[in-house]
Design an enzyme around this catalytic site. Sequence first.
Site, PDB file in Angstrom:
ATOM      1  N   ASN A 171       0.915  -0.981  -0.045  1.00 32.16           N
ATOM      2  CA  ASN A 171       0.189   0.027   0.020  1.00 32.16           C
ATOM      3  C   ASN A 171       0.769   1.278  -0.033  1.00 32.16           C
ATOM      4  O   ASN A 171       1.981   1.366   0.005  1.00 32.16           O
ATOM      5  CB  ASN A 171      -1.088  -0.044   1.235  1.00 32.16           C
ATOM      6  CG  ASN A 171      -0.332  -0.200   2.606  1.00 32.16           C
ATOM      7  OD1 ASN A 171       0.709   0.547   2.611  1.00 32.16           O
ATOM      8  ND2 ASN A 171      -0.752  -0.864   3.470  1.00 32.16           N
ATOM      9  N   LYS A 183       1.523   3.418   2.394  1.00 30.27           N
ATOM     10  CA  LYS A 183       2.261   3.601   3.343  1.00 30.27           C
ATOM     11  C   LYS A 183       3.545   2.776   3.461  1.00 30.27           C
ATOM     12  O   LYS A 183       4.749   2.960   3.739  1.00 30.27           O
ATOM     13  CB  LYS A 183       1.529   3.202   4.675  1.00 30.27           C
ATOM     14  CG  LYS A 183       2.190   3.502   6.027  1.00 30.27           C
ATOM     15  CD  LYS A 183       1.320   3.172   7.205  1.00 30.27           C
ATOM     16  CE  LYS A 183       2.003   3.599   8.544  1.00 30.27           C
ATOM     17  NZ  LYS A 183       1.208   3.099   9.639  1.00 30.27           N
ATOM     18  N   GLU A 184       3.394   1.427   3.059  1.00 33.57           N
ATOM     19  CA  GLU A 184       4.324   0.571   2.777  1.00 33.57           C
ATOM     20  C   GLU A 184       5.349   0.936   1.731  1.00 33.57           C
ATOM     21  O   GLU A 184       6.655   0.596   1.930  1.00 33.57           O
ATOM     22  CB  GLU A 184       3.878  -0.751   2.621  1.00 33.57           C
ATOM     23  CG  GLU A 184       3.065  -1.398   3.615  1.00 33.57           C
ATOM     24  CD  GLU A 184       2.207  -2.561   3.348  1.00 33.57           C
ATOM     25  OE1 GLU A 184       1.563  -3.380   4.396  1.00 33.57           O
ATOM     26  OE2 GLU A 184       1.795  -2.719   2.213  1.00 33.57           O
ATOM     27  N   ASP A 228      -6.507  -7.816   2.660  1.00 38.08           N
ATOM     28  CA  ASP A 228      -6.437  -9.268   2.547  1.00 38.08           C
ATOM     29  C   ASP A 228      -7.427  -9.727   1.605  1.00 38.08           C
ATOM     30  O   ASP A 228      -7.121 -10.559   0.658  1.00 38.08           O
ATOM     31  CB  ASP A 228      -6.653 -10.088   3.836  1.00 38.08           C
ATOM     32  CG  ASP A 228      -5.720  -9.803   4.822  1.00 38.08           C
ATOM     33  OD1 ASP A 228      -4.548  -9.580   4.386  1.00 38.08           O
ATOM     34  OD2 ASP A 228      -6.012  -9.636   6.181  1.00 38.08           O
TER      35      ASP A 228
END
Length: 265
Positions: A122, A124-125, A198
């Site tokens: 995502n 942020k990652e 998920d």
Amino acid sequence: AGETIPTLTDSLNIQASFFRQPGCPTTVKTRLIADNHHILRIDAEDIHPISDTVRKMAEQVCLKALDKVDIVLLSDYDKGLLTPKFCRSIISACNKCGKKVIVDPKGNDYSKYSGAFLIKPNLKELALVSSENFDSSSPKLLNHVTATARSLAKKLNTNSILVTLSEHGMVNVPIVPGKPFHLPTKAHEVFDVSGAGDTAFASLGAAIGAGFSMHDAMRIANTASGIAVGKLGTTTVRIDELDKELLICGTALHDIGKISCMDTS
């Protein structure tokens, strides 16, 4: 909790393998709900490095199953199982036998995922692993994300990086020069975002494994996660729900019966 999970998978006819490590309790997540809104999550866990014995057992089970599967998903929660040695072993074996590996990553070192077909961070990652600061309100967000993702794809020798962007949808950036594919999200009434990522990951993998194109797999994943956030709690997305929503969206994807593994997400 460790005794309960096998009972649940058996009741749903899910083929699963479990590995026990002494002194390493199963994580339990407790969610606090108020007025149909998810307020807080409390995790009871004690994370330990995985032992070589458990790692070898897990590797053997995975490698033995390769000839029976269409695609392999590595969902990294940074709980100890997906060590660099484990990931590299699985990805190497899959590449040798022509199986695609897609990864839901964690942490700030993606080198253990090198050679995977697709990696799905995502925003942020992606910021964490690239040390970049993204302004989600900037009109140049997609350009910034595309440049960063392509650089990461080349570094890791992965086919593409698919970045989920919350309210901005998702974008797939291939390693080769070319236009990225951006899929805007559809507005949904949100009750609970638990499990949305998920659900998107599982749906994407199921669709790619079933032979859908990347663009169509992204549409399926985007639709499935939209259904998930409209439900309270961590729930599954059923085939009939996905069929109906895709039909409402007016796509030709509503005939998705060939995805047989999506009744659980």
